[in-house]
Enzyme design. Structure first.
Site, PDB file in Angstrom:
ATOM      1  CB  SER A 150      13.332 -41.846  -7.962  1.00  0.00           C
ATOM      2  OG  SER A 150      12.371 -41.140  -7.206  1.00  0.00           O
ATOM      3  CE1 TYR A 163      11.951 -39.276 -12.376  1.00  0.00           C
ATOM      4  CE2 TYR A 163      10.774 -39.824 -10.298  1.00  0.00           C
ATOM      5  CZ  TYR A 163      11.814 -39.481 -11.235  1.00  0.00           C
ATOM      6  OH  TYR A 163      13.101 -39.247 -10.495  1.00  0.00           O
ATOM      7  CE  LYS A 167      14.603 -41.572 -12.368  1.00  0.00           C
ATOM      8  NZ  LYS A 167      15.918 -41.235 -12.790  1.00  0.00           N
TER       9      LYS A 167
HETATM   10  N1  LIG Z   1      15.874 -33.950  -7.447  1.00  0.00           N
HETATM   11  C1  LIG Z   1      15.163 -34.894  -6.820  1.00  0.00           C
HETATM   12  O1  LIG Z   1      14.503 -34.816  -5.631  1.00  0.00           O
HETATM   13  C2  LIG Z   1      15.453 -36.210  -7.224  1.00  0.00           C
HETATM   14  C3  LIG Z   1      14.853 -37.436  -6.572  1.00  0.00           C
HETATM   15  C4  LIG Z   1      14.902 -38.582  -7.135  1.00  0.00           C
HETATM   16  C5  LIG Z   1      15.621 -38.810  -8.321  1.00  0.00           C
HETATM   17  N2  LIG Z   1      16.262 -37.935  -8.918  1.00  0.00           N
HETATM   18  C6  LIG Z   1      17.112 -38.117 -10.348  1.00  0.00           C
HETATM   19  O2  LIG Z   1      18.372 -37.460 -10.147  1.00  0.00           O
HETATM   20  C7  LIG Z   1      18.731 -37.407 -11.522  1.00  0.00           C
HETATM   21  C8  LIG Z   1      19.181 -36.026 -11.797  1.00  0.00           C
HETATM   22  O3  LIG Z   1      18.218 -35.244 -11.881  1.00  0.00           O
HETATM   23  P1  LIG Z   1      18.180 -33.580 -10.923  1.00  0.00           P
HETATM   24  O4  LIG Z   1      17.622 -33.978  -9.533  1.00  0.00           O
HETATM   25  O5  LIG Z   1      19.804 -33.383 -10.853  1.00  0.00           O
HETATM   26  O6  LIG Z   1      17.505 -32.758 -11.793  1.00  0.00           O
HETATM   27  P2  LIG Z   1      18.050 -31.684 -13.048  1.00  0.00           P
HETATM   28  O7  LIG Z   1      18.762 -30.761 -12.376  1.00  0.00           O
HETATM   29  O8  LIG Z   1      16.609 -31.344 -13.780  1.00  0.00           O
HETATM   30  O9  LIG Z   1      19.006 -32.482 -14.072  1.00  0.00           O
HETATM   31  C9  LIG Z   1      18.356 -33.579 -14.827  1.00  0.00           C
HETATM   32  C10 LIG Z   1      19.416 -33.735 -15.750  1.00  0.00           C
HETATM   33  O10 LIG Z   1      18.918 -34.700 -16.763  1.00  0.00           O
HETATM   34  C11 LIG Z   1      19.397 -34.302 -18.153  1.00  0.00           C
HETATM   35  N3  LIG Z   1      18.305 -34.661 -19.165  1.00  0.00           N
HETATM   36  C12 LIG Z   1      16.929 -34.568 -18.916  1.00  0.00           C
HETATM   37  N4  LIG Z   1      16.436 -35.197 -20.303  1.00  0.00           N
HETATM   38  C13 LIG Z   1      17.428 -35.502 -21.050  1.00  0.00           C
HETATM   39  C14 LIG Z   1      17.497 -35.948 -22.455  1.00  0.00           C
HETATM   40  N5  LIG Z   1      16.624 -36.318 -23.186  1.00  0.00           N
HETATM   41  N6  LIG Z   1      18.901 -36.217 -22.819  1.00  0.00           N
HETATM   42  C15 LIG Z   1      19.968 -35.986 -22.124  1.00  0.00           C
HETATM   43  N7  LIG Z   1      19.754 -35.499 -20.780  1.00  0.00           N
HETATM   44  C16 LIG Z   1      18.630 -35.353 -20.427  1.00  0.00           C
HETATM   45  C17 LIG Z   1      19.250 -32.672 -17.983  1.00  0.00           C
HETATM   46  O11 LIG Z   1      19.989 -32.020 -19.088  1.00  0.00           O
HETATM   47  P3  LIG Z   1      19.734 -30.569 -19.565  1.00  0.00           P
HETATM   48  O12 LIG Z   1      19.320 -29.983 -18.322  1.00  0.00           O
HETATM   49  O13 LIG Z   1      21.121 -30.167 -20.162  1.00  0.00           O
HETATM   50  O14 LIG Z   1      18.502 -30.763 -20.599  1.00  0.00           O
HETATM   51  C18 LIG Z   1      19.991 -32.352 -16.469  1.00  0.00           C
HETATM   52  O15 LIG Z   1      21.399 -32.616 -16.659  1.00  0.00           O
HETATM   53  C19 LIG Z   1      17.404 -37.835 -12.260  1.00  0.00           C
HETATM   54  O16 LIG Z   1      17.654 -39.091 -12.989  1.00  0.00           O
HETATM   55  C20 LIG Z   1      16.173 -37.595 -11.597  1.00  0.00           C
HETATM   56  O17 LIG Z   1      15.272 -38.662 -12.066  1.00  0.00           O
HETATM   57  C21 LIG Z   1      16.044 -36.479  -8.529  1.00  0.00           C
END
Ligand SMILES: NC(=O)c1ccc[n+]([C@@H]2O[C@H](COP(=O)([O-])OP(=O)(O)OC[C@H]3O[C@@H](n4cnc5c(N)ncnc54)[C@H](OP(=O)(O)O)[C@@H]3O)[C@@H](O)[C@H]2O)c1
Length: 254
Positions: A150, A163, A167
């Site tokens: 991130s 967080y 990261k």
């Molecule tokens: N969206 C943003 O703006 C953003 C920005 C920077 C970085 N990121 C990073 O991008 C990545 C994907 O996130 P996203 O934005 O796509 O959000 P998301 O839609 O909330 O997806 C998060 C994923 O992580 C899984 N997860 C969470 N806790 C877990 C656990 N204990 N065991 C196994 N799986 C787990 C969730 O599984 P379930 O839903 O099935 O529980 C889900 O598939 C993350 O690492 C996040 O930190 C996102």
């Protein structure tokens, strides 16, 4: 003129953790479009992961949805084992699953359980997944590892210290590993997005919205598909390793 076509993932097998989420599902689909068989994982959202796996199969690839609670120390190695059972090998690891309990801007109160959970899912699990995947990648002289960090790793972000630190830890892990495996056809890179809507992590306004919590130079939030496009470009480039690439609409100037 022939259409440009991704060829370099043809016949490859991939594991995308967090495939039940926005960025994971989009990345898994792009990998399948590029020719890979893909296993996606879920923790709480099975239906979403099953939907992603079904879309992968509709593309003519093998697609499976596997459960995993990545806060459990044994889960990463078990997961890699399951993928090998399903596909015979694991060529591409996208450690994308992540968690981040949002703290109030003016209240950094954080309990130890939240700190530990965030570190376990966001940092320990990617390390354990990589540790389980790397030896076979090295012996087969091909491997791709991509971490999803991130912009918070670079500027502290808006979620909280747990967080940002988890990261940033991925960047150190990547730097440690990449140089050691580069000569064996294995690349290790990190994509660092910011403010990607259409995810449960940051539902925000509808994807592409022009009202946003911080001013983004591009003028809108990002889309999971834009992260997926860059992820596949990074995974199909054998000369790119040990790099963090930000994808943030110009938010962080690097
Ligand atoms: N969206 C943003 O703006 C953003 C920005 C920077 C970085 N990121 C990073 O991008 C990545 C994907 O996130 P996203 O934005 O796509 O959000 P998301 O839609 O909330 O997806 C998060 C994923 O992580 C899984 N997860 C969470 N806790 C877990 C656990 N204990 N065991 C196994 N799986 C787990 C969730 O599984 P379930 O839903 O099935 O529980 C889900 O598939 C993350 O690492 C996040 O930190 C996102």
């Amino acid at each position: 003129m022939t259409q440009p076509e991704y060829r370099s993932m043809g016949g490859r097998t991939a594991l995308v953790t967090g495939g039940s989420g926005g960025i994971g599902a989009a990345t898994a689909l792009r990998l399948a479009e590029a020719g890979a068989d893909v296993a996606v994982t879920y923790h709480g959202h099975r239906q979403e992961a099953e939907a992603a796996a079904s879309q992968i199969r509709e593309l003519g690839r093998r697609g499976v949805a596997l459960p995993a609670d990545l806060s459990e120390p044994s889960a990463p190695a078990e997961l890699v084992g399951r993928v090998r059972e399903e596909f015979g090998a694991l060529d591409v690891l996208v450690a994308n699953a992540g968690t981040g309990h949002q703290l109030a801007w003016d209240d950094d109160e954080l309990d130890l359980d939240t700190w530990d959970l965030t570190m376990a899912v966001n940092l320990r699990a990617p390390w354990l997944l990589t540790r389980a995947a790397l030896p076979a990648m090295i012996s087969r002289n091909f491997g791709r590892v991509l971490y999803v960090s991130s912009v918070a790793a670079l500027n502290g972000g808006i979620v909280g210290p747990h967080y940002a630190a988890s990261k940033a830890g991925l960047h150190g892990l990547m730097h440690h590993l990449a140089a050691r495996v580069a000569a064996h056809g294995v690349t290790v890179n990190t994509i660092a997005p910011a403010l990607i809507t259409g995810t449960r992590f940051f539902p925000g306004e509808p994807a592409g919205s022009r009202t946003m919590p911080v001013p983004i130079p591009v003028g809108r939030t990002g889309r999971p598909e834009e992260v997926a496009d860059l992820a596949v470009a990074m995974l199909t480039n054998a000369y790119l390793t040990d790099k963090v690439i930000t994808l943030d609409g110009g938010l962080y100037p690097s």
